[in-house]
Design an enzyme around this catalytic site. Structure first.
Site, mmCIF file in Angstrom:
data_model
loop_
_atom_site.group_PDB
_atom_site.id
_atom_site.type_symbol
_atom_site.label_atom_id
_atom_site.label_comp_id
_atom_site.label_asym_id
_atom_site.label_seq_id
_atom_site.Cartn_x
_atom_site.Cartn_y
_atom_site.Cartn_z
ATOM 1 N N LEU A 125 0.851 -1.195 0.000
ATOM 2 C CA LEU A 125 0.000 0.000 0.000
ATOM 3 C C LEU A 125 0.883 1.238 0.000
ATOM 4 O O LEU A 125 1.640 1.470 0.937
ATOM 5 C CB LEU A 125 -0.902 -0.005 1.238
ATOM 6 C CG LEU A 125 -1.811 1.220 1.404
ATOM 7 C CD1 LEU A 125 -2.903 1.229 0.340
ATOM 8 C CD2 LEU A 125 -2.440 1.235 2.795
ATOM 9 N N HIS A 229 5.959 3.178 11.443
ATOM 10 C CA HIS A 229 6.546 4.384 10.855
ATOM 11 C C HIS A 229 5.505 5.497 10.931
ATOM 12 O O HIS A 229 4.313 5.252 10.723
ATOM 13 C CB HIS A 229 6.905 4.077 9.400
ATOM 14 C CG HIS A 229 7.701 5.137 8.710
ATOM 15 N ND1 HIS A 229 7.131 6.316 8.276
ATOM 16 C CD2 HIS A 229 9.005 5.195 8.353
ATOM 17 C CE1 HIS A 229 8.065 7.051 7.689
ATOM 18 N NE2 HIS A 229 9.207 6.401 7.725
#
Length: 344
Positions: A125, A229
């Site tokens: 993604l 992240h």
């Protein structure tokens, strides 16, 4: 209009451009044209029914239908770990105790695992930063659920998604630095590239086979176990609102969390339904954003529209019908984009 469609061979240069913007750590989208071409070819063969389940994988792109610009990519692996082992760490506990000495220590421990073997995986993604607006991220991520709902028999009962772990702009991963590098003797970026280009034999050959006490890792590495992240935090939130949960499995490279959910409990899959479509001028009003998808396996399309998610007859403009490759009287799949919100 932004449209989700199956990847095509001509998309390879656009995918290279996307790959150059990931900042590293997105293993399945390497900036390597040969690898991306092979990935596209595998997706095409999957749609054509030419591959065994162990090799099947679907790839979709988000395209601006007016300009042809490819703004994002997403993918589904049908069944992971049936050819090459699919590794992660399970974060568990080992207890060391002595009644005689009045000592009791419950120690967080990493156990090498293949527990998700055979699961379907949401992967790859990535949305171009310039297009992170107007619900594009939701459309890109959740479009896969519309495909899985329409073609449920092609997927397994459990769906997993590996989230990118904590890596800085220079490719430094605290988890890798403290653990992986000691066994693999290479930088994170090198290991990430080898894995992304299909050269995975080194993982089984070099990775630690025995449980690892997390207290032996640096504090910095311990702190990022199961963390994402910063740019991945929105994607994690999207999946968690669809029913995905972190069950103490992490990536062996960067320590990022693996989320999982039973496929039939995913909100967008469970609540999507088929409605008849008609051409006309959609009613005006404060309607929520909804995902609308056709049921065409080879020419699958998904768009975002604002409409009443409870409608039994969906009114779409000629342009929307064209984008969906549908005609009046066809049945399309409809679900509210976000269950908790009135707007995207």
């Amino acid at each position: 209009m932004m449209v989700i469609r199956p990847v095509e061979r001509s998309d390879v240069s656009a995918l290279m451009q996307l790959a150059s913007k990931t900042g590293g750590g997105l293993t399945s989208l390497p900036a390597n044209e040969a690898t991306l071409s092979v990935r596209i070819e595998r997706a095409i063969k999957t749609w054509q029914g030419e591959l065994p389940k162990s090799e099947q994988g679907y790839v979709f792109v988000l395209e601006d239908s007016e300009t042809g610009t490819v703004a994002g990519i997403c993918a589904i692996e049908v069944a992971v770990g049936l050819n090459d082992p699919w590794y992660n760490y399970r974060v568990g506990t080992l207890v060391h105790a002595s009644k005689e000495l009045n000592v009791y220590n419950a120690l967080p421990t990493l156990f090498l695992s293949n527990d998700h073997t055979g699961s379907s995986e949401l992967c790859t993604l990535f949305l171009d930063p310039e297009w992170r607006k107007e619900g594009n991220g939701y459309l890109l991520s959740k479009s896969r659920f519309m495909f899985m709902a329409a073609f449920r028999d092609k997927f397994n009962d459990k769906v997993v998604a590996e989230m990118r772990g904590v890596i800085d702009e220079h490719g430094y991963s605290p988890f890798w630095q403290s653990l992986g590098k000691r066994f693999f003797s290479m930088d994170f970026s090198r290991a990430d590239f080898l894995c992304g280009t299909g050269q995975k034999a080194f993982i089984a050959e070099l990775m630690p086979k025995h449980p690892i006490y997390t207290h032996f890792l640096s504090q910095e590495a311990q702190d990022v176990i199961g963390q994402v992240h910063p740019q991945t935090a929105p994607a994690r939130a999207v999946l968690e609102k669809e029913g995905f949960r972190y069950r103490n499995y992490i990536d062996i490279f960067d320590g990022g969390p693996t989320l999982e959910c039973d496929i039939d409990r995913v909100r967008a899959i469970r609540k999507s339904r088929l409605v008849e479509v008609a051409e006309g001028q959609p009613a005006q009003g404060d309607f929520p954003a909804c995902l609308v998808a056709n049921e065409n396996y080879h020419h699958f399309r998904v768009v975002l529209v604002r409409t009443d998610p409870a409608t039994e007859r969906l009114i779409l403009t000629a342009a929307q019908l064209d984008a969906l490759k549908c005609h009046a009287g066809d049945r399309v799949r409809l679900v509210r984009l976000c269950a908790e919100e009135k707007t995207a």
